[in-house]
Scaffold this motif. Sequence first.
Motif, PDB file in Angstrom:
ATOM      1  N   ARG A 142       0.811  12.540   6.120  1.00 47.98           N
ATOM      2  CA  ARG A 142       1.714  11.733   5.377  1.00 47.98           C
ATOM      3  C   ARG A 142       0.947  10.781   4.323  1.00 47.98           C
ATOM      4  NH1 ARG A 142       6.692  13.791   5.157  1.00 47.98           N
ATOM      5  NH2 ARG A 142       7.451  14.185   7.231  1.00 47.98           N
ATOM      6  N   GLY A 143       1.197  11.299   2.927  1.00 45.76           N
ATOM      7  CA  GLY A 143       0.539  10.460   1.936  1.00 45.76           C
ATOM      8  C   GLY A 143       1.443   9.659   0.960  1.00 45.76           C
ATOM      9  N   PRO A 144       1.178   9.492  -0.185  1.00 46.80           N
ATOM     10  CA  PRO A 144       1.935   8.291  -0.946  1.00 46.80           C
ATOM     11  C   PRO A 144       3.670   8.912  -0.979  1.00 46.80           C
ATOM     12  CG  PRO A 144       0.077   9.049  -2.137  1.00 46.80           C
ATOM     13  CD  PRO A 144       0.066   9.894  -0.962  1.00 46.80           C
ATOM     14  N   TYR A 145       4.270   7.817  -0.908  1.00 46.67           N
ATOM     15  CA  TYR A 145       5.770   7.959  -0.942  1.00 46.67           C
ATOM     16  C   TYR A 145       6.353   9.172   0.498  1.00 46.67           C
ATOM     17  CZ  TYR A 145       5.124   6.345  -5.760  1.00 46.67           C
ATOM     18  OH  TYR A 145       4.794   5.410  -6.615  1.00 46.67           O
ATOM     19  N   TRP A 146       5.493   8.963   1.386  1.00 48.92           N
ATOM     20  CA  TRP A 146       5.537   9.637   2.661  1.00 48.92           C
ATOM     21  C   TRP A 146       5.696  11.117   2.466  1.00 48.92           C
ATOM     22  CZ3 TRP A 146       4.049   7.018   6.527  1.00 48.92           C
ATOM     23  CH2 TRP A 146       4.388   7.299   7.822  1.00 48.92           C
ATOM     24  N   GLU A 147       4.959  11.629   1.377  1.00 49.61           N
ATOM     25  CA  GLU A 147       4.874  12.904   0.994  1.00 49.61           C
ATOM     26  C   GLU A 147       4.443  13.983   2.232  1.00 49.61           C
ATOM     27  OE1 GLU A 147       5.926  14.985  -1.966  1.00 49.61           O
ATOM     28  OE2 GLU A 147       7.148  13.153  -2.706  1.00 49.61           O
ATOM     29  N   PHE A 148       4.356  14.976   2.398  1.00 45.41           N
ATOM     30  CA  PHE A 148       3.921  15.836   3.421  1.00 45.41           C
ATOM     31  C   PHE A 148       2.661  16.579   2.810  1.00 45.41           C
ATOM     32  CE2 PHE A 148       2.863  19.653   5.588  1.00 45.41           C
ATOM     33  CZ  PHE A 148       2.969  19.235   7.041  1.00 45.41           C
TER      34      PHE A 148
ATOM     35  N   PRO B 128       0.810  -1.183   0.040  1.00 46.52           N
ATOM     36  CA  PRO B 128      -0.157   0.072  -0.008  1.00 46.52           C
ATOM     37  C   PRO B 128       0.807   1.237  -0.017  1.00 46.52           C
ATOM     38  CG  PRO B 128      -0.191  -1.489   2.107  1.00 46.52           C
ATOM     39  CD  PRO B 128       0.792  -1.946   1.181  1.00 46.52           C
ATOM     40  N   ASN B 129       0.418   2.375  -0.585  1.00 50.95           N
ATOM     41  CA  ASN B 129       1.259   3.498  -0.625  1.00 50.95           C
ATOM     42  C   ASN B 129       0.386   4.784   0.027  1.00 50.95           C
ATOM     43  OD1 ASN B 129       3.043   5.395  -1.235  1.00 50.95           O
ATOM     44  ND2 ASN B 129       2.817   5.039  -3.606  1.00 50.95           N
ATOM     45  N   PRO B 130       0.868   5.179   1.078  1.00 46.79           N
ATOM     46  CA  PRO B 130       1.669   4.860   1.925  1.00 46.79           C
ATOM     47  C   PRO B 130       1.619   3.479   2.826  1.00 46.79           C
ATOM     48  CG  PRO B 130       0.355   6.429   3.063  1.00 46.79           C
ATOM     49  CD  PRO B 130      -0.356   6.220   1.731  1.00 46.79           C
ATOM     50  N   ALA B 131       2.934   3.034   3.328  1.00 51.13           N
ATOM     51  CA  ALA B 131       2.651   1.987   4.256  1.00 51.13           C
ATOM     52  C   ALA B 131       2.675   2.234   5.684  1.00 51.13           C
ATOM     53  CB  ALA B 131       3.356   0.667   3.814  1.00 51.13           C
TER      54      ALA B 131
ATOM     55  N   GLU C 230      -5.515  19.523   2.633  1.00 47.36           N
ATOM     56  CA  GLU C 230      -5.323  18.848   1.175  1.00 47.36           C
ATOM     57  C   GLU C 230      -5.683  17.368   1.272  1.00 47.36           C
ATOM     58  OE1 GLU C 230      -1.467  21.492   0.045  1.00 47.36           O
ATOM     59  OE2 GLU C 230      -1.009  19.703   1.291  1.00 47.36           O
ATOM     60  N   THR C 231      -5.987  16.967  -0.256  1.00 41.07           N
ATOM     61  CA  THR C 231      -6.224  15.836  -0.249  1.00 41.07           C
ATOM     62  C   THR C 231      -5.239  15.099  -1.020  1.00 41.07           C
ATOM     63  OG1 THR C 231      -7.595  16.504  -2.049  1.00 41.07           O
ATOM     64  CG2 THR C 231      -8.823  15.357  -0.377  1.00 41.07           C
ATOM     65  N   TRP C 232      -4.840  13.656  -0.635  1.00 46.07           N
ATOM     66  CA  TRP C 232      -3.780  12.933  -1.205  1.00 46.07           C
ATOM     67  C   TRP C 232      -4.111  12.754  -2.684  1.00 46.07           C
ATOM     68  CZ3 TRP C 232      -3.301   8.925   2.737  1.00 46.07           C
ATOM     69  CH2 TRP C 232      -3.079   9.480   4.278  1.00 46.07           C
ATOM     70  N   PRO C 233      -3.348  12.547  -3.747  1.00 45.76           N
ATOM     71  CA  PRO C 233      -3.768  11.763  -5.004  1.00 45.76           C
ATOM     72  C   PRO C 233      -3.731  10.545  -4.692  1.00 45.76           C
ATOM     73  CG  PRO C 233      -1.261  12.501  -4.804  1.00 45.76           C
ATOM     74  CD  PRO C 233      -1.793  12.909  -3.816  1.00 45.76           C
ATOM     75  N   SER C 234      -4.857   9.822  -5.377  1.00 45.28           N
ATOM     76  CA  SER C 234      -4.843   8.401  -4.970  1.00 45.28           C
ATOM     77  C   SER C 234      -4.117   7.462  -6.200  1.00 45.28           C
ATOM     78  CB  SER C 234      -6.383   7.987  -5.259  1.00 45.28           C
ATOM     79  OG  SER C 234      -6.615   6.561  -5.469  1.00 45.28           O
ATOM     80  N   LEU C 235      -2.860   7.222  -5.473  1.00 37.90           N
ATOM     81  CA  LEU C 235      -1.973   6.627  -6.312  1.00 37.90           C
ATOM     82  C   LEU C 235      -2.151   4.918  -6.141  1.00 37.90           C
ATOM     83  CD1 LEU C 235       1.406   8.284  -5.819  1.00 37.90           C
ATOM     84  CD2 LEU C 235      -0.065   8.508  -7.758  1.00 37.90           C
ATOM     85  N   PRO C 236      -1.760   4.127  -7.265  1.00 33.42           N
ATOM     86  CA  PRO C 236      -1.982   2.886  -7.166  1.00 33.42           C
ATOM     87  C   PRO C 236      -1.115   2.323  -6.181  1.00 33.42           C
ATOM     88  CG  PRO C 236      -0.942   3.435  -9.302  1.00 33.42           C
ATOM     89  CD  PRO C 236      -1.395   4.676  -8.611  1.00 33.42           C
ATOM     90  N   SER C 237      -1.313   1.180  -5.574  1.00 34.97           N
ATOM     91  CA  SER C 237      -0.457   0.637  -4.581  1.00 34.97           C
ATOM     92  C   SER C 237       0.885   0.169  -5.426  1.00 34.97           C
ATOM     93  CB  SER C 237      -1.026  -0.518  -4.054  1.00 34.97           C
ATOM     94  OG  SER C 237      -2.086  -0.244  -3.341  1.00 34.97           O
ATOM     95  N   ARG C 238       2.088   0.063  -4.782  1.00 32.59           N
ATOM     96  CA  ARG C 238       3.172  -0.364  -5.358  1.00 32.59           C
ATOM     97  C   ARG C 238       3.247  -2.063  -5.648  1.00 32.59           C
ATOM     98  NH1 ARG C 238       7.530   2.914  -1.657  1.00 32.59           N
ATOM     99  NH2 ARG C 238       5.394   2.983  -0.259  1.00 32.59           N
TER     100      ARG C 238
END
Length: 442
Positions: A422-428, A329-332, A433-441
């Motif tokens: 903390r969102g995908p790739y541990w970005e701040f 999952p991204n982020p884990a 703000e809403t995180w972009p919903s990235l596919p899981s790695r």
Amino acid sequence: MAQQPPEAPGVRSRRFWSLRPRSDRDAGDAITSNFLLHAMPAKVSNASMAWTYSFWLGTITAALFLLLVLSGLPLLFLYVPSVERAYQSVKDIEYVVSFGKWLRAVHRVAAHGMVIAVVFHLARVFFTGAYKNGVGRNQHREWNWVIGVVLLLLTLFLSFTGYLLPWDQLAFWAVTVGTNIASAIPWVGPSVRELLIGGREIEQATLIRFYVLHIVVLPGAVAALFGYHMWRVRKDGGLARADREEQLETPRTVPPTPTKTYTLLGVARGTAPTVTAKTLIAADTTVNAVPDLVRRALIATLGTIALISILAVFIASPLEEPANPLITPNPAKAPWYFLWLQEIVTDTTIHLGSFTINGAFIGGVILPGLLIGVLTLWPWLDRSPREATGEWFHPARRTQNLVFIVVMVAILLLTYIGMEMRGPYWEFFWPWETWPSLPSRI
Ligand code: HEM
């Protein structure tokens, strides 16, 4: 028919213990003749029972542990600790078994509640300086503090081992992140991780290891240490507050009293020597454990159980897709109580030219190791006077209380950042703000 003579006062309550003893003797008998109560003292200091002194946080923690055992037992009959069947058995508990959803929620809410309660209990003991000895003999409150630190670590580990059992994506990856931190210990790290998870990967051996730790080893250790913790409270003369009362007692001069002295030749008149003594405090500042202590302990215990049972109706337990080691999952994220560590781990990787200091080593090993070390040794490092024992925010401990608050606030803040920012790739991301919903790695 001959009339039965009225029962002597106290006879009934000696047979069935009563919350309304009719005499001091009756109250004492209620303690000694009851299996559950016999470990209690007959009398306790009144001030140490105030709701606003201890907030009964230790009792609340113990009540949560009791509730975890009670709700865990029926779950044991339903859960299957195998990677093929664990997820489905939890799904059955959630959607098929009568009251299964509620039972699982009670267990889960109580587990999180116990982590929170034990930290609050630690903070209360710290702010009241209750790890220091007072006026009583043979006190070793510092040992009870050390036992407490072990109980804190066991509580965290108990919760962490339970995290894996549903064998869903959340469980699998939280435990992966959590156990990866252990690999950062120099030289022995990978071996420690292997020992913990029973191999190189998280799989059946890990599940059975965590299961046995979760249902036998750790609860057994908590129960045994809790028994010792309580025994020590008794041996130390009750809560530190009781000592404080004794210290505040002003010595009173017992006036000379006219008396008779027996001499060889007969009775002679005279006066007894002047005596300076502490007033006896037992008579006025203590109360019988039955009913006062027992009633409050019951209120704290039953109140906790009732509150969690109600909360569990409204708080649903998460159950994601079945665990899949191939899809990250991204982020884990680690479990919430380790998120402050995960935050430090990701923020403290330092590059000095070609040399890299591993963040996991600083955040996962050095910092927590230092924190736990200092916390354990604190009773010996704290040089505040004995009179400061058992009082909230005593001025003699101002600086250390401030440091403690700063550390706690920092941990809370990092936990919040880890949870919400903390969102995908541990970005701040800011909370709004809403995180972009990235596919899981993959
Ligand atoms: C499973 C975890 C724990 C349980 C169930 C527990 C339970 C209790 C209970 C019931 C008391 C009696 C007073 C009260 O209710 O506050 C107590 C006192 C005490 N606890 Fe704990 N405790 C736990 C963890 C800890 C921790 C983490 C620490 C500190 C590191 C600690 C240190 C102490 C000390 C020093 C006392 C004596 C306090 C005084 O004299 O005022 N305990 N504990």
